[in-house]
Design a protein around this motif. Sequence first.
Motif, PDB file in Angstrom:
ATOM      1  N   LYS A  40     -12.562   4.640 -19.810  1.00 31.97           N
ATOM      2  CA  LYS A  40     -11.337   3.989 -19.357  1.00 31.97           C
ATOM      3  C   LYS A  40     -10.162   4.954 -19.366  1.00 31.97           C
ATOM      4  N   GLU A  41     -10.181   5.943 -20.235  1.00 32.95           N
ATOM      5  CA  GLU A  41      -9.101   6.927 -20.286  1.00 32.95           C
ATOM      6  C   GLU A  41      -9.033   7.696 -18.968  1.00 32.95           C
ATOM      7  N   GLU A  42     -10.185   8.097 -18.466  1.00 33.58           N
ATOM      8  CA  GLU A  42     -10.207   8.819 -17.192  1.00 33.58           C
ATOM      9  C   GLU A  42      -9.760   7.906 -16.051  1.00 33.58           C
ATOM     10  N   ARG A  43     -10.199   6.671 -16.073  1.00 30.89           N
ATOM     11  CA  ARG A  43      -9.812   5.740 -15.013  1.00 30.89           C
ATOM     12  C   ARG A  43      -8.309   5.505 -14.994  1.00 30.89           C
ATOM     13  N   ASN A  44      -7.708   5.394 -16.178  1.00 30.16           N
ATOM     14  CA  ASN A  44      -6.261   5.197 -16.236  1.00 30.16           C
ATOM     15  C   ASN A  44      -5.513   6.415 -15.700  1.00 30.16           C
ATOM     16  N   ARG A  45      -5.991   7.599 -16.064  1.00 31.02           N
ATOM     17  CA  ARG A  45      -5.306   8.821 -15.628  1.00 31.02           C
ATOM     18  C   ARG A  45      -5.396   8.999 -14.115  1.00 31.02           C
ATOM     19  N   TYR A  46      -6.580   8.809 -13.557  1.00 34.06           N
ATOM     20  CA  TYR A  46      -6.743   8.968 -12.117  1.00 34.06           C
ATOM     21  C   TYR A  46      -6.085   7.827 -11.344  1.00 34.06           C
ATOM     22  N   ALA A  47      -6.063   6.653 -11.926  1.00 36.62           N
ATOM     23  CA  ALA A  47      -5.413   5.521 -11.253  1.00 36.62           C
ATOM     24  C   ALA A  47      -3.918   5.763 -11.083  1.00 36.62           C
ATOM     25  N   GLN A  48      -3.281   6.369 -12.071  1.00 33.17           N
ATOM     26  CA  GLN A  48      -1.860   6.669 -11.961  1.00 33.17           C
ATOM     27  C   GLN A  48      -1.597   7.694 -10.865  1.00 33.17           C
ATOM     28  N   VAL A  49      -2.501   8.650 -10.718  1.00 32.46           N
ATOM     29  CA  VAL A  49      -2.364   9.638  -9.643  1.00 32.46           C
ATOM     30  C   VAL A  49      -2.480   8.974  -8.277  1.00 32.46           C
ATOM     31  N   VAL A  50      -3.439   8.055  -8.142  1.00 35.44           N
ATOM     32  CA  VAL A  50      -3.617   7.359  -6.871  1.00 35.44           C
ATOM     33  C   VAL A  50      -2.424   6.451  -6.574  1.00 35.44           C
ATOM     34  N   ILE A  51      -1.855   5.841  -7.595  1.00 35.75           N
ATOM     35  CA  ILE A  51      -0.665   5.000  -7.396  1.00 35.75           C
ATOM     36  C   ILE A  51       0.485   5.842  -6.862  1.00 35.75           C
ATOM     37  N   ASP A  52       0.693   7.027  -7.410  1.00 37.86           N
ATOM     38  CA  ASP A  52       1.746   7.911  -6.905  1.00 37.86           C
ATOM     39  C   ASP A  52       1.474   8.322  -5.469  1.00 37.86           C
ATOM     40  N   LEU A  53       0.213   8.598  -5.153  1.00 35.61           N
ATOM     41  CA  LEU A  53      -0.144   8.968  -3.782  1.00 35.61           C
ATOM     42  C   LEU A  53       0.081   7.809  -2.817  1.00 35.61           C
ATOM     43  N   MET A  54      -0.251   6.604  -3.222  1.00 31.99           N
ATOM     44  CA  MET A  54      -0.036   5.438  -2.372  1.00 31.99           C
ATOM     45  C   MET A  54       1.451   5.222  -2.098  1.00 31.99           C
ATOM     46  N   GLY A  55       2.291   5.439  -3.094  1.00 39.96           N
ATOM     47  CA  GLY A  55       3.729   5.318  -2.871  1.00 39.96           C
ATOM     48  C   GLY A  55       4.264   6.394  -1.956  1.00 39.96           C
ATOM     49  N   PHE A  56       3.672   7.593  -2.011  1.00 43.59           N
ATOM     50  CA  PHE A  56       4.091   8.682  -1.133  1.00 43.59           C
ATOM     51  C   PHE A  56       3.671   8.419   0.312  1.00 43.59           C
ATOM     52  N   LEU A  57       2.502   7.819   0.512  1.00 46.46           N
ATOM     53  CA  LEU A  57       2.023   7.540   1.861  1.00 46.46           C
ATOM     54  C   LEU A  57       2.755   6.381   2.519  1.00 46.46           C
ATOM     55  N   ASN A  58       3.329   5.498   1.729  1.00 51.69           N
ATOM     56  CA  ASN A  58       4.047   4.335   2.268  1.00 51.69           C
ATOM     57  C   ASN A  58       5.445   4.266   1.663  1.00 51.69           C
ATOM     58  N   PRO A  59       6.345   5.146   2.079  1.00 54.84           N
ATOM     59  CA  PRO A  59       7.694   5.143   1.479  1.00 54.84           C
ATOM     60  C   PRO A  59       8.490   3.890   1.789  1.00 54.84           C
ATOM     61  N   HIS A  60       8.115   3.140   2.861  1.00 50.90           N
ATOM     62  CA  HIS A  60       8.862   1.926   3.183  1.00 50.90           C
ATOM     63  C   HIS A  60       8.700   0.862   2.106  1.00 50.90           C
ATOM     64  N   LEU A  61       7.656   0.967   1.270  1.00 51.83           N
ATOM     65  CA  LEU A  61       7.477  -0.008   0.195  1.00 51.83           C
ATOM     66  C   LEU A  61       8.531   0.143  -0.897  1.00 51.83           C
ATOM     67  N   ARG A  62       9.226   1.280  -0.921  1.00 51.48           N
ATOM     68  CA  ARG A  62      10.256   1.471  -1.940  1.00 51.48           C
ATOM     69  C   ARG A  62      11.426   0.524  -1.758  1.00 51.48           C
ATOM     70  N   ASP A  63      11.567  -0.036  -0.558  1.00 54.17           N
ATOM     71  CA  ASP A  63      12.623  -1.013  -0.322  1.00 54.17           C
ATOM     72  C   ASP A  63      12.251  -2.388  -0.849  1.00 54.17           C
ATOM     73  N   VAL A  64      10.979  -2.580  -1.213  1.00 58.66           N
ATOM     74  CA  VAL A  64      10.538  -3.857  -1.765  1.00 58.66           C
ATOM     75  C   VAL A  64      11.077  -3.992  -3.190  1.00 58.66           C
ATOM     76  N   ALA A  65      11.433  -5.224  -3.547  1.00 59.38           N
ATOM     77  CA  ALA A  65      12.060  -5.443  -4.855  1.00 59.38           C
ATOM     78  C   ALA A  65      11.157  -4.969  -5.986  1.00 59.38           C
ATOM     79  N   ASP A  66       9.889  -5.364  -5.966  1.00 64.16           N
ATOM     80  CA  ASP A  66       8.957  -4.997  -7.034  1.00 64.16           C
ATOM     81  C   ASP A  66       7.970  -3.982  -6.467  1.00 64.16           C
TER      82      ASP A  66
END
Length: 246
Positions: A40-66
């Motif tokens: 689970k430690e590895e999954r948490n670490r890689y999941a955070q990297v993928v979350i950052d990548l997803m936010g970078f690929l879709n910058p328009h989501l930053r205008d969403v409240a949450d």
Amino acid sequence: MAQQNTPEFDYNSTRNKLILSEYGRNVQNMVKYIVALPTKEERNRYAQVVIDLMGFLNPHLRDVADFKHKLWDHLHIISDYQIDVDSPYPKPSPEAIHIKPQPLRYPHQRIKYKHYGKTIELMIEKAKSIDDADRKRHMVQAIANFMKMAYVQWNKDSVADESILADLYALSGGTLKLEENINLNRVEFRPNQNNSNNNQNNRGRSNQNNNQNNRGRSNQNNNQNNRSNNNNQNNRNRNNGGAKKY
């Protein structure tokens, strides 16, 4: 004749279906890899990297409240709700994702004078319920001024105060009226200033372009005339300097 081996091509139609196509196939493959990690430690670490990548690929989501909450929900959806990580937000359920909202109810009420709108009718009903005479008179006058503004806005023409007062009397069922000597606010239709300025700017640019074109043609004609004069002068000089007969 020996049978030749045909190459196998990798088409999108033969691949697994993209769950959220806006993130692409690489993100989906990354999430699939994270699901298969043993700890689970590895999954948490890689999941955070993928979350950052997803936010970078879709910058328009930053205008969403949450913003972060939406990304983590998308991570669970891409994994088909199989990823086991320590999410900072509650894990969504498939049932909640596919719930359809209730259809909106649109008003089907009849408006007597559509250029005044339904709000005027509600304001008139509110004014009819006021007991204070002085407060009621001020509100009725404010309603009449608003009716005149709405009339000019939609009809783009001036209107007499008597017509507004007659419409007010009709809409209120004969219960609201003003004194005859009261004058309503003066309202005039004015066209959009932006359109007027754009037309003036376009006229200015058109005149400027025409003047520049005329100058260019005038200079070109002058240059052609000068060349013609020079050629004529050279021809005269050659004729004057030719061989003489004795």
